[in-house]
Enzyme design. Structure first.
Site, PDB file in Angstrom:
ATOM      1  N   LYS A  22      43.168  82.826  39.585  1.00 49.38           N
ATOM      2  CA  LYS A  22      43.515  83.516  39.129  1.00 49.38           C
ATOM      3  C   LYS A  22      44.582  83.995  37.896  1.00 49.38           C
ATOM      4  O   LYS A  22      43.496  84.786  37.168  1.00 49.38           O
ATOM      5  CB  LYS A  22      44.677  84.989  39.878  1.00 49.38           C
ATOM      6  N   ASN A  23      45.334  82.814  37.067  1.00 48.33           N
ATOM      7  CA  ASN A  23      46.230  83.273  36.176  1.00 48.33           C
ATOM      8  C   ASN A  23      45.567  82.639  34.766  1.00 48.33           C
ATOM      9  O   ASN A  23      45.579  82.512  33.734  1.00 48.33           O
ATOM     10  CB  ASN A  23      47.624  83.151  36.422  1.00 48.33           C
ATOM     11  N   CYS A 118      57.023  95.358  35.473  1.00 48.48           N
ATOM     12  CA  CYS A 118      57.183  95.274  37.550  1.00 48.48           C
ATOM     13  C   CYS A 118      58.165  95.134  38.670  1.00 48.48           C
ATOM     14  O   CYS A 118      59.339  94.797  38.094  1.00 48.48           O
ATOM     15  CB  CYS A 118      56.159  94.543  37.548  1.00 48.48           C
ATOM     16  N   ARG A 123      59.983  92.361  32.315  1.00 53.60           N
ATOM     17  CA  ARG A 123      58.528  91.687  32.121  1.00 53.60           C
ATOM     18  C   ARG A 123      58.112  92.430  30.111  1.00 53.60           C
ATOM     19  O   ARG A 123      57.340  92.673  29.927  1.00 53.60           O
ATOM     20  CB  ARG A 123      57.621  91.425  32.857  1.00 53.60           C
ATOM     21  N   ASP A 309      55.676  80.451  41.155  1.00 54.88           N
ATOM     22  CA  ASP A 309      54.952  82.124  41.939  1.00 54.88           C
ATOM     23  C   ASP A 309      54.897  81.446  42.718  1.00 54.88           C
ATOM     24  O   ASP A 309      54.559  81.738  44.421  1.00 54.88           O
ATOM     25  CB  ASP A 309      54.010  81.524  41.024  1.00 54.88           C
ATOM     26  N   ARG A 401      45.529  90.995  45.211  1.00 56.57           N
ATOM     27  CA  ARG A 401      45.527  90.940  43.950  1.00 56.57           C
ATOM     28  C   ARG A 401      45.687  89.516  44.133  1.00 56.57           C
ATOM     29  O   ARG A 401      44.814  89.015  42.914  1.00 56.57           O
ATOM     30  CB  ARG A 401      46.743  91.319  43.366  1.00 56.57           C
TER      31      ARG A 401
HETATM   32  C1  EPZ Z   1      52.624  84.230  33.656  1.00 54.90           C
HETATM   33  O1  EPZ Z   1      53.268  85.662  33.790  1.00 54.90           O
HETATM   34  C2  EPZ Z   1      52.271  84.860  35.646  1.00 54.90           C
HETATM   35  N1  EPZ Z   1      50.729  85.220  35.011  1.00 54.90           N
HETATM   36  C3  EPZ Z   1      53.066  84.870  36.598  1.00 54.90           C
HETATM   37  O2  EPZ Z   1      52.194  84.962  37.587  1.00 54.90           O
HETATM   38  C4  EPZ Z   1      53.487  83.720  36.112  1.00 54.90           C
HETATM   39  O3  EPZ Z   1      54.878  84.159  37.327  1.00 54.90           O
HETATM   40  C5  EPZ Z   1      54.515  84.098  34.784  1.00 54.90           C
HETATM   41  O4  EPZ Z   1      53.063  83.310  33.789  1.00 54.90           O
HETATM   42  C6  EPZ Z   1      55.286  82.135  34.856  1.00 54.90           C
HETATM   43  O5  EPZ Z   1      54.418  81.482  35.326  1.00 54.90           O
HETATM   44  C7  EPZ Z   1      49.930  85.652  34.464  1.00 54.90           C
HETATM   45  O6  EPZ Z   1      49.410  84.396  34.432  1.00 54.90           O
HETATM   46  C8  EPZ Z   1      49.257  87.194  34.856  1.00 54.90           C
HETATM   47  P1  EPZ Z   1      55.993  84.699  31.011  1.00 54.90           P
HETATM   48  P2  EPZ Z   1      53.884  85.723  31.706  1.00 54.90           P
HETATM   49  O7  EPZ Z   1      55.522  84.777  29.333  1.00 54.90           O
HETATM   50  O8  EPZ Z   1      52.918  85.554  31.003  1.00 54.90           O
HETATM   51  C9  EPZ Z   1      60.288  86.385  30.220  1.00 54.90           C
HETATM   52  C10 EPZ Z   1      51.734  85.628  39.893  1.00 54.90           C
HETATM   53  O9  EPZ Z   1      52.402  85.538  40.982  1.00 54.90           O
HETATM   54  N2  EPZ Z   1      58.796  87.122  28.723  1.00 54.90           N
HETATM   55  O10 EPZ Z   1      55.904  83.488  31.095  1.00 54.90           O
HETATM   56  O11 EPZ Z   1      53.959  87.932  31.886  1.00 54.90           O
HETATM   57  C11 EPZ Z   1      59.145  87.235  31.137  1.00 54.90           C
HETATM   58  O12 EPZ Z   1      60.111  88.748  31.426  1.00 54.90           O
HETATM   59  C12 EPZ Z   1      51.992  86.185  38.108  1.00 54.90           C
HETATM   60  O13 EPZ Z   1      50.540  85.706  39.517  1.00 54.90           O
HETATM   61  C13 EPZ Z   1      60.188  88.127  27.924  1.00 54.90           C
HETATM   62  O14 EPZ Z   1      60.801  87.951  27.668  1.00 54.90           O
HETATM   63  O15 EPZ Z   1      54.868  85.127  31.675  1.00 54.90           O
HETATM   64  C14 EPZ Z   1      59.374  86.515  31.793  1.00 54.90           C
HETATM   65  O16 EPZ Z   1      61.305  86.814  32.763  1.00 54.90           O
HETATM   66  C15 EPZ Z   1      53.751  86.598  38.553  1.00 54.90           C
HETATM   67  N3  EPZ Z   1      59.088  88.446  26.932  1.00 54.90           N
HETATM   68  C16 EPZ Z   1      59.334  85.230  31.223  1.00 54.90           C
HETATM   69  O17 EPZ Z   1      59.248  85.703  30.657  1.00 54.90           O
HETATM   70  C17 EPZ Z   1      58.065  88.155  26.442  1.00 54.90           C
HETATM   71  O18 EPZ Z   1      57.282  88.668  25.507  1.00 54.90           O
HETATM   72  C18 EPZ Z   1      58.387  84.678  32.090  1.00 54.90           C
HETATM   73  O19 EPZ Z   1      57.358  85.091  31.164  1.00 54.90           O
HETATM   74  C19 EPZ Z   1      57.211  87.256  27.269  1.00 54.90           C
HETATM   75  C20 EPZ Z   1      57.885  86.825  28.676  1.00 54.90           C
END
Ligand code: EPZ
Length: 422
Positions: A22-23, A118, A123, A309, A401
């Protein structure tokens, strides 16, 4: 809203095919915006999130044909007539923010709704915006939207250094940099397999990328990209989830398409818990070696560490372990919502901030529980399959999802699981 009924007890034995990630698919699909030629993805998963991304790309003017029962996505973006990603779609799925970089790179302007938070956390997308600004984008945040434009219609190469190895921010920067003028270097880049898969697809389209999978990715911008056909990488989170099914129920399950390198840190924890993982020609065969699994401590980290995840699903296993385990969630600020639901099934869990202490019990008991987010929903199903009695998991739209045909895949291995439409 549908529910899922599970009658617990009994081992699981059989074979589970693992779908495309998915991701990975959610970041590969926006790549269609980078070219006017056809981009086709094979091994695509059949999930509601993919349908949401299809809807979003369609609203911009892209054509996305879902073929072969949804496993092939034939996309074409020769006619992008709208550069606004609307709140109504973006609020449903935060990965929608991944159209921002490609739209900016292609046409020099874009308006994308901020995704909002969310269930698992606020996020923010500040690092996505930081990267695009470094590449020359002018961003104006107003009425909940990012109004972005690239002076002169084209982004320019830049050195981008992330404070945290954000998956999404790395993906947005990588997508945008392929068409920027000059060289972009992304430092402290995320190293997830989904990033590697995106880079491999973009390279097939003519992008010049080096270093994907490491912390430093270098992109030489080109003037245009061509179409391509690319297979979506296996879903390592679905893989890990189904590897836990025989671990929690007993029995032996072979996960087709599984590869150790996708779940290395996770397999180390399974081994420590007393679960055997064997590489076969078709994938990964998982067997619980004897009685109860052993307690293990888990800390979630960016890849190649233990994936956040799989934290909820691992907690379900550890609820029945012999001993006390401590899980530390270091990626998201609120990702223990499955704990109270597992407690309703007799689990003994204490949550303090980013730590959850789990005292294993011999047997969980079936109960009515509620899914709160995608990965929490499937952790409840894992627990229910090992519990005594019946469990009803409500709000399974969360589940749909990220997991295709769960009841079929687990039912084929002997689980008593059925969907109750309501
Ligand atoms: C991706 O989310 C995945 N989603 C998430 O999977 C996964 O948990 C996550 O990466 C971590 O591996 C998709 O790929 C669609 P991050 P993403 O940016 O990109 C903070 C699932 O269950 N952050 O690595 O949003 C954020 O709040 C989902 O399939 C900022 O502060 O993850 C989080 O605490 C859930 N500012 C941390 O970093 C930003 O600009 C990790 O976020 C971006 C992120």
């Amino acid at each position: 809203m549908d529910s899922i009924l599970v009658r617990g007890g009994g081992e699981l034995n059989g074979v589970i095919p693992i779908a495309g990630a998915k991701n990975a698919c959610l970041t590969l699909m926006p790549a269609t915006l980078l070219t006017e030629e056809p981009l086709t993805l094979t091994n695509a998963p059949r999930l509601s999130d993919i349908r949401t991304m299809t809807q979003l790309l369609g609203s911009l003017g892209a054509e996305v044909a879902s073929l072969q029962d949804g496993q092939v996505l034939a996309m074409s973006s020769h006619n992008i007539h709208n550069h606004t990603a609307d709140y109504d779609i973006v609020r449903k799925m935060r990965a929608s923010i991944l159209v921002l970089g490609p739209m900016l790179a292609r046409d020099g302007h874009a308006i994308v709704s901020l995704p909002g938070g969310c269930a698992i956390g606020a996020r923010p997308v500040d690092m996505h915006l930081q990267a695009l600004e470094a590449m020359g984008a002018e961003l104006d945040l107003r009425d909940g939207y990012v109004h972005a434009r690239a002076p002169g219609g084209r982004l320019k190469g830049a050195v981008i250094e992330f404070g945290f190895a954000s998956v999404g921010a790395t993906e947005n920067a990588l997508l945008a940099a392929t068409l920027a003028k000059g060289t972009t270097v992304i430092k402290n880049a995320a190293r997830e397999p989904e990033i590697v898969d995106l880079a491999q697809c973009l390279r097939r389209m003519g992008a010049q990328i080096e270093g994907e999978g490491s912390s430093i990715i270098t992109i030489q911008g080109v003037d245009r990209l061509s179409g391509a056909t690319h297979p979506v990488v296996t879903d390592r989170i679905e893989l890990g989830t189904y590897m836990l099914a025989p671990a929690i129920c007993g029995g032996t399950v072979e996960c087709l398409g599984g590869r150790i390198e996708l779940v290395g840190a996770f397999c180390e924890k399974l081994d420590a818990a007393g679960v055997s993982v064997e590489e076969t020609e078709r994938g990964l065969k998982v067997t619980r070696k004897n009685g109860r699994v052993k307690a293990v401590d888990v800390t979630t980290e960016p890849f190649p560490g233990f994936p956040t995840d799989l934290q909820a699903q691992m907690m379900a296993l550890l609820c029945t372990a012999d001993g006390t385990s401590v899980l530390e969630e270091k990626i998201f600020e609120n990702r223990f919502m499955h704990a109270p639901e597992l407690t309703r099934m007799g689990a003994r869990i204490e949550v303090h901030g980013g730590h959850a202490t789990v005292k294993g019990v011999e047997k969980l008991k079936g109960a009515r529980v509620m899914a709160t987010d995608l990965r929490a929903s499937v952790s409840l199903i894992l627990a229910a399959m090992a519990a005594e009695g019946e469990t009803v998991v409500s709000r399974v739209y969360h589940l749909d999802r990220g997991y295709e045909r769960v009841e079929e895949k687990l039912g084929a291995c002997g689980a008593h699981i059925e969907r109750i439409a309501s």
